[in-house]
Write a protein that holds these residues in place. Sequence first.
Motif, PDB file in Angstrom:
ATOM      1  N   ARG A 294      49.926  17.239  43.327  1.00 60.57           N
ATOM      2  CA  ARG A 294      49.011  16.404  44.543  1.00 60.57           C
ATOM      3  C   ARG A 294      49.978  15.434  44.943  1.00 60.57           C
ATOM      4  O   ARG A 294      49.860  14.866  45.946  1.00 60.57           O
ATOM      5  N   GLU A 295      50.786  15.034  44.002  1.00 63.22           N
ATOM      6  CA  GLU A 295      51.830  13.832  44.424  1.00 63.22           C
ATOM      7  C   GLU A 295      52.964  14.243  44.939  1.00 63.22           C
ATOM      8  O   GLU A 295      53.601  15.516  44.639  1.00 63.22           O
ATOM      9  N   GLY A 296      53.250  13.506  46.065  1.00 61.07           N
ATOM     10  CA  GLY A 296      54.415  13.775  46.894  1.00 61.07           C
ATOM     11  C   GLY A 296      55.209  12.576  47.266  1.00 61.07           C
ATOM     12  O   GLY A 296      54.700  11.643  47.147  1.00 61.07           O
ATOM     13  N   VAL A 297      56.193  13.026  48.124  1.00 66.18           N
ATOM     14  CA  VAL A 297      56.971  11.809  48.805  1.00 66.18           C
ATOM     15  C   VAL A 297      57.674  12.260  50.261  1.00 66.18           C
ATOM     16  O   VAL A 297      58.036  13.483  50.198  1.00 66.18           O
ATOM     17  N   MET A 298      57.619  11.540  51.188  1.00 67.60           N
ATOM     18  CA  MET A 298      58.511  11.576  52.156  1.00 67.60           C
ATOM     19  C   MET A 298      59.556  10.750  52.248  1.00 67.60           C
ATOM     20  O   MET A 298      59.587   9.554  51.725  1.00 67.60           O
ATOM     21  N   VAL A 299      60.834  11.303  52.464  1.00 71.40           N
ATOM     22  CA  VAL A 299      61.960  10.093  52.365  1.00 71.40           C
ATOM     23  C   VAL A 299      62.617   9.858  53.770  1.00 71.40           C
ATOM     24  O   VAL A 299      62.889  10.992  54.667  1.00 71.40           O
ATOM     25  N   ARG A 300      62.487   8.831  54.177  1.00 63.32           N
ATOM     26  CA  ARG A 300      63.206   8.417  55.500  1.00 63.32           C
ATOM     27  C   ARG A 300      64.545   7.670  55.340  1.00 63.32           C
ATOM     28  O   ARG A 300      64.804   6.824  54.587  1.00 63.32           O
ATOM     29  N   VAL A 301      65.792   8.243  56.207  1.00 65.61           N
ATOM     30  CA  VAL A 301      67.085   7.759  55.856  1.00 65.61           C
ATOM     31  C   VAL A 301      67.528   7.334  57.256  1.00 65.61           C
ATOM     32  O   VAL A 301      67.153   7.913  58.227  1.00 65.61           O
ATOM     33  N   THR A 302      67.920   6.129  57.319  1.00 68.13           N
ATOM     34  CA  THR A 302      68.350   5.503  58.432  1.00 68.13           C
ATOM     35  C   THR A 302      69.750   5.218  58.553  1.00 68.13           C
ATOM     36  O   THR A 302      70.383   4.805  57.579  1.00 68.13           O
ATOM     37  N   PHE A 303      70.525   5.864  59.591  1.00 70.91           N
ATOM     38  CA  PHE A 303      71.702   5.654  59.961  1.00 70.91           C
ATOM     39  C   PHE A 303      72.386   4.853  60.781  1.00 70.91           C
ATOM     40  O   PHE A 303      71.780   4.521  61.873  1.00 70.91           O
TER      41      PHE A 303
END
Length: 394
Positions: A294-303
């Motif tokens: 039920r646990e997750g993660v979204m990953v945001r990468v900035t270039f």
Amino acid sequence: MVVAAAAFAAYRIGPWSVAATPEVGTPRPLGTPVSVGGRSVSIIGAGDILLHPDLWNQARHDGGGTMDFTPMLAGVRDAVGSSDLALCHLETPLAPPGGPYTGFPRFSVPQEVVKAIKSTGYDGCSTDSNHSIDQGYDGIKRTLDTFDQAQLGHSGTYRSADEAKRPRIYEVKGVRVAHLSYSKDFNGLQRPAGQEWVANLIDPKKIEADAAVARSAGAEIVVVSLHWGTEYVHEPDVDQQTWARAVAGLRNVDFVFGHHAHVVQPVEVISGKWIVYGMSNQIARHEQPINENREGVMVRVTFTPAAEAKRWRIAAVEAIPTFVDLNPDIRVVDLERALADSALPPARRRIYEAAVDRIEGYLLTRGADQAGLIVRGVAAGAPTASAVPNVHRR
């Protein structure tokens, strides 16, 4: 092989503003990407959208008899919209309109999920997984046709040999971003003889060649989705570690998003290359185990632009913890936003805080905090898991 850029599909994404950099020790502005100064492009990747029967039953309830998956995903809409390019991962092929629908082990799921993916704000998805060929070529074609009708991008499965040669390229604020996708296997199923192009297997040499084609087509940033690992195991397995080191050495690959394990796995920087081993589920409803998936993660990468022409460097990487509520309805929760709500009931707050604590621990077992990973929902300036002895070590 050099192919004219005009031959490649491109989607134009509108610009978004970037918030001012907060001071260390103060809360970061809710949901907004960290500021890196100057010109930038942000990309967010999410975990598996894996439709089990409980989810389409929930969608039928939410739609009053017709299926509506939008409420289930609505909780991450703001996080998705905070980035310039948003990429999801649809793990399962779509059924014909109206079904029949099947779950594990050979999935065939409702097409209505694509409307929800679009309304949540995603620009496209990786579609290559161990379930890609569950319904054969017809399932792949049906899935991609539905994506095209919704004006969503897709990468990793293909309807023709020609399509398989053309990497998916999005145009984002005037920058061309390529998205490549590969799977470790197909659960023992074999691709049709002579049609191996229908779905990609992980092969560093092929990834290298495909990334080079993408660059030749004008891509300035290349991100790769890898469906890999051992289910329900938080640490990367031997294959993941071997492939990660091979892909980290590829000059034309800029970032790796990982899928498949259904639990959160660490982030690691190898030879200067960021590898997200596993983001767990965006939305799923496994029978067992019931808690950690039920646990997750979204990953945001900035270039931001690199000194070398047509190249971009990574300026910031942020992890956004998520959680799937099961009652009173099945909903994905952006934990940073939920915890910022003063009206959140204390019992649920404790559940969410514990989830953030565990997710942070899984993410940091390979020192990603030392490389600069920011875990959202954790107070800026607070000690990280790796800074506290014997904490979060599984």
